[in-house]
Design a protein around this motif. Structure first.
Motif, PDB file in Angstrom:
ATOM      1  N   ALA A  68       0.963  -1.250  -0.029  1.00  8.51           N
ATOM      2  CA  ALA A  68       0.151   0.020  -0.018  1.00  8.51           C
ATOM      3  C   ALA A  68       0.940   1.349  -0.066  1.00  8.51           C
ATOM      4  O   ALA A  68       1.783   1.231   0.715  1.00  8.51           O
ATOM      5  N   GLY A  69       0.504   2.126  -0.907  1.00  2.00           N
ATOM      6  CA  GLY A  69       1.179   3.602  -0.806  1.00  2.00           C
ATOM      7  C   GLY A  69       0.398   4.552  -1.686  1.00  2.00           C
ATOM      8  O   GLY A  69      -0.423   4.248  -2.329  1.00  2.00           O
ATOM      9  N   ILE A  70       0.944   5.801  -1.363  1.00  2.00           N
ATOM     10  CA  ILE A  70       0.286   6.994  -2.009  1.00  2.00           C
ATOM     11  C   ILE A  70       1.532   7.790  -2.352  1.00  2.00           C
ATOM     12  O   ILE A  70       2.594   7.549  -1.973  1.00  2.00           O
ATOM     13  N   GLY A  71       1.136   8.908  -3.484  1.00  2.00           N
ATOM     14  CA  GLY A  71       2.043   9.698  -3.908  1.00  2.00           C
ATOM     15  C   GLY A  71       1.908  11.174  -3.756  1.00  2.00           C
ATOM     16  O   GLY A  71       0.617  11.486  -3.136  1.00  2.00           O
ATOM     17  N   LEU A  72       3.071  11.869  -3.788  1.00  2.00           N
ATOM     18  CA  LEU A  72       2.518  13.322  -3.739  1.00  2.00           C
ATOM     19  C   LEU A  72       3.860  14.058  -4.329  1.00  2.00           C
ATOM     20  O   LEU A  72       4.837  13.747  -4.331  1.00  2.00           O
ATOM     21  N   VAL A  73       3.335  14.740  -5.262  1.00  2.00           N
ATOM     22  CA  VAL A  73       4.248  15.440  -6.085  1.00  2.00           C
ATOM     23  C   VAL A  73       4.326  17.045  -5.696  1.00  2.00           C
ATOM     24  O   VAL A  73       3.104  17.723  -6.060  1.00  2.00           O
ATOM     25  N   ALA A  74       5.201  17.805  -5.026  1.00  2.00           N
ATOM     26  CA  ALA A  74       5.062  18.812  -4.765  1.00  2.00           C
ATOM     27  C   ALA A  74       6.672  19.489  -4.351  1.00  2.00           C
ATOM     28  O   ALA A  74       7.400  18.591  -3.755  1.00  2.00           O
ATOM     29  N   THR A 122       5.198  22.059   0.613  1.00  2.00           N
ATOM     30  CA  THR A 122       4.937  20.714   1.097  1.00  2.00           C
ATOM     31  C   THR A 122       4.748  20.925   2.772  1.00  2.00           C
ATOM     32  O   THR A 122       5.794  21.715   3.562  1.00  2.00           O
ATOM     33  N   ASP A 123       3.631  21.132   3.357  1.00  2.00           N
ATOM     34  CA  ASP A 123       3.317  21.400   4.577  1.00  2.00           C
ATOM     35  C   ASP A 123       3.455  20.264   5.395  1.00  2.00           C
ATOM     36  O   ASP A 123       3.455  19.126   4.978  1.00  2.00           O
ATOM     37  N   LEU A 124       3.692  20.237   6.669  1.00  2.00           N
ATOM     38  CA  LEU A 124       3.802  18.799   7.651  1.00  2.00           C
ATOM     39  C   LEU A 124       2.709  18.041   7.449  1.00  2.00           C
ATOM     40  O   LEU A 124       2.968  16.819   7.528  1.00  2.00           O
ATOM     41  N   SER A 125       1.511  18.375   7.506  1.00  2.00           N
ATOM     42  CA  SER A 125       0.401  17.483   7.484  1.00  2.00           C
ATOM     43  C   SER A 125       0.494  16.538   5.984  1.00  2.00           C
ATOM     44  O   SER A 125       0.306  15.462   6.049  1.00  2.00           O
ATOM     45  N   ALA A 126       0.956  17.390   4.929  1.00  2.00           N
ATOM     46  CA  ALA A 126       0.969  16.561   3.888  1.00  2.00           C
ATOM     47  C   ALA A 126       2.028  15.609   3.769  1.00  2.00           C
ATOM     48  O   ALA A 126       2.165  14.565   3.279  1.00  2.00           O
ATOM     49  N   TRP A 127       3.217  16.077   4.325  1.00  2.00           N
ATOM     50  CA  TRP A 127       4.447  15.298   4.736  1.00  2.00           C
ATOM     51  C   TRP A 127       3.859  14.146   5.358  1.00  2.00           C
ATOM     52  O   TRP A 127       4.363  12.770   5.020  1.00  2.00           O
ATOM     53  N   ARG A 128       3.233  14.323   6.461  1.00  2.00           N
ATOM     54  CA  ARG A 128       3.087  13.115   7.337  1.00  2.00           C
ATOM     55  C   ARG A 128       1.822  11.894   6.710  1.00  2.00           C
ATOM     56  O   ARG A 128       1.868  10.866   7.051  1.00  2.00           O
ATOM     57  N   SER A 129       1.152  12.667   5.960  1.00  2.00           N
ATOM     58  CA  SER A 129      -0.009  11.920   5.329  1.00  2.00           C
ATOM     59  C   SER A 129       1.005  10.747   4.304  1.00  2.00           C
ATOM     60  O   SER A 129       0.527   9.376   4.081  1.00  2.00           O
ATOM     61  N   VAL A 130       1.941  11.369   3.767  1.00  2.00           N
ATOM     62  CA  VAL A 130       2.648  10.228   3.018  1.00  2.00           C
ATOM     63  C   VAL A 130       3.414   9.348   3.576  1.00  2.00           C
ATOM     64  O   VAL A 130       3.555   8.106   3.280  1.00  2.00           O
ATOM     65  N   THR A 131       4.240   9.868   4.743  1.00  2.00           N
ATOM     66  CA  THR A 131       4.902   8.732   5.284  1.00  2.00           C
ATOM     67  C   THR A 131       4.257   8.000   6.240  1.00  2.00           C
ATOM     68  O   THR A 131       4.693   6.825   6.719  1.00  2.00           O
ATOM     69  N   SER A 132       2.968   8.550   6.689  1.00  2.00           N
ATOM     70  CA  SER A 132       1.941   7.642   7.536  1.00  2.00           C
ATOM     71  C   SER A 132       1.900   6.208   6.757  1.00  2.00           C
ATOM     72  O   SER A 132       1.867   5.086   7.253  1.00  2.00           O
ATOM     73  N   VAL A 133       1.433   6.403   5.439  1.00  2.00           N
ATOM     74  CA  VAL A 133       1.154   5.150   4.569  1.00  2.00           C
ATOM     75  C   VAL A 133       2.372   4.515   4.151  1.00  2.00           C
ATOM     76  O   VAL A 133       2.674   3.294   4.495  1.00  2.00           O
ATOM     77  N   ASN A 134       3.221   5.312   3.450  1.00  2.00           N
ATOM     78  CA  ASN A 134       4.528   4.600   2.843  1.00  2.00           C
ATOM     79  C   ASN A 134       5.441   4.193   3.850  1.00  2.00           C
ATOM     80  O   ASN A 134       6.351   3.218   3.438  1.00  2.00           O
ATOM     81  N   LEU A 135       5.957   4.685   4.895  1.00  2.00           N
ATOM     82  CA  LEU A 135       6.763   4.288   6.045  1.00  2.00           C
ATOM     83  C   LEU A 135       6.050   3.505   7.286  1.00  2.00           C
ATOM     84  O   LEU A 135       6.331   2.310   7.524  1.00  2.00           O
ATOM     85  N   ASP A 136       5.258   4.437   7.991  1.00  2.00           N
ATOM     86  CA  ASP A 136       4.557   3.854   9.098  1.00  2.00           C
ATOM     87  C   ASP A 136       3.968   2.373   8.648  1.00  2.00           C
ATOM     88  O   ASP A 136       3.910   1.359   9.512  1.00  2.00           O
ATOM     89  N   GLY A 137       3.116   2.495   7.487  1.00  2.00           N
ATOM     90  CA  GLY A 137       2.350   1.171   7.139  1.00  2.00           C
ATOM     91  C   GLY A 137       3.195   0.077   6.917  1.00  2.00           C
ATOM     92  O   GLY A 137       2.738  -1.085   7.039  1.00  2.00           O
ATOM     93  N   VAL A 138       4.420   0.179   6.414  1.00  2.00           N
ATOM     94  CA  VAL A 138       5.318  -0.833   6.175  1.00  2.00           C
ATOM     95  C   VAL A 138       6.110  -1.368   7.488  1.00  2.00           C
ATOM     96  O   VAL A 138       5.968  -2.553   7.678  1.00  2.00           O
TER      97      VAL A 138
END
Ligand SMILES: NC(=O)c1ccc[n+]([C@@H]2O[C@H](COP(=O)([O-])OP(=O)(O)OC[C@H]3O[C@@H](n4cnc5c(N)ncnc54)[C@H](O)[C@@H]3O)[C@@H](O)[C@H]2O)c1
Length: 252
Positions: free
Chosen positions: A84-90, A95-111
């Motif tokens: 499972a993963g999501i992307g962000l192009v910015a 990039t604000d902290l909430s956008a950063w965390r939304s990506v890392t929460s799926v792509n890193l915390d989820g792993v």
């Protein structure tokens, strides 16, 4: 002999769906897992031996329940693919902290959570494999994907550390490192790349196709995951397998 059992997160579509199909064709029983229960059930119904279990990989309780549910259903677990993963192009400066965390929460915390709870179940089943899905953006600096690339770099490091910690417990942990694959994750963000990089419409696909020879397919990645998962690769652990048509092989 019972079928080996695999969980693939984010397997309702894209690379995860192809991984599930490839593993199914090789005799695995599958747990199809994604955000929406109906999507999971729909995909599971297309495979000879599969069950759908919804799970948001950001949620520790849901990941724990996913593993328990899978083991209750099949009696054992042999392979985990935290896809499972999501992307962000910015750009970083947009990039604000909430956008950063939304990506890392799926792509890193989820792993992390997937490894944290699947590993004991696989070890208790007599050993097996975990194959993570990194990215070339985790091995090279890439403009506009700071949060995504940083999370994927961390996934590579986490994969190697897990491989060492699990080696003596019969659990191999490896990563595939894909280049650009023609899924929604890429096609939905192509216009963002084009806007920030000053490319015309369709320009992003042209640049990537030239640098990779072609776009990767989901099946390219699925076959590599199945290869790394196969028990015949018993000495392969802590490895990264890059599939990018040569994108990151050289400077020009
Ligand atoms: N497409 C590429 O070029 C590419 C390249 C390198 C790595 N990857 C990685 O491959 C994996 C699959 O990506 P894809 O291209 O198939 O994307 P995709 O958008 O087609 O599919 C991603 C799936 O993950 C699910 N998902 C998203 N957030 C979730 C969450 N919190 N919990 C559970 N499921 C969730 C989505 O519902 C979707 O089904 C990702 O880890 C991605 O980072 C993709």
């Amino acid at each position: 002999m019972t079928n080996p059992v695999a969980i693939v997160t984010g397997s309702a579509k894209g690379i995860g769906l192809s991984i599930a199909q490839e593993l199914s064709s090789r005799g695995y029983s599958l747990v199809i897992s994604d955000l929406d229960a109906a999507d999971c059930a729909r995909v599971a119904a297309t495979l000879p031996s599969a069950v759908g279990i919804a799970c948001d990989v950001r949620d520790e309780g849901q990941v724990k329940a996913l593993i328990e549910h899978a083991v209750d259903h099949y009696g054992h677990l042999d392979l985990m693919v935290p896809n499972a993963g999501i992307g962000l192009v910015a750009p970083i400066l947009e990039t604000d902290l909430s956008a950063w965390r939304s990506v890392t929460s799926v792509n890193l915390d989820g792993v992390f959570l997937s490894i944290r709870y699947a590993a004991p179940a696989i070890i208790a089943s007599g050993g097996g494999a975990i194959v993570t899905i990194a990215s070339v953006t985790g091995t090279t600096g890439s403009p506009l994907v700071a949060s995504y690339g940083a999370a994927k770099a961390a996934v590579i490091n986490l994969t190697k550390t897990a491989a060492i910690e699990m080696r003596d417990h019969g659990l191999r942990v490896n990563a595939v490192v894909p280049g650009f694959i023609g899924t929604d994750l890429v096609t939905h963000t192509a216009s963002d790349f084009e806007r920030h990089l000053g490319l015309s419409e369709g320009g992003f696909a042209s640049v990537i196709s030239a640098k990779q020879g072609r776009f990767g397919t989901t099946e390219d990645i699925a076959r590599a995951v199945a290869f790394l998962a196969d028990p015949s690769q018993s000495w392969v652990t802590g490895s990264t397998l890059t599939l990018d048509g040569g994108l990151t092989a050289g400077l020009i």
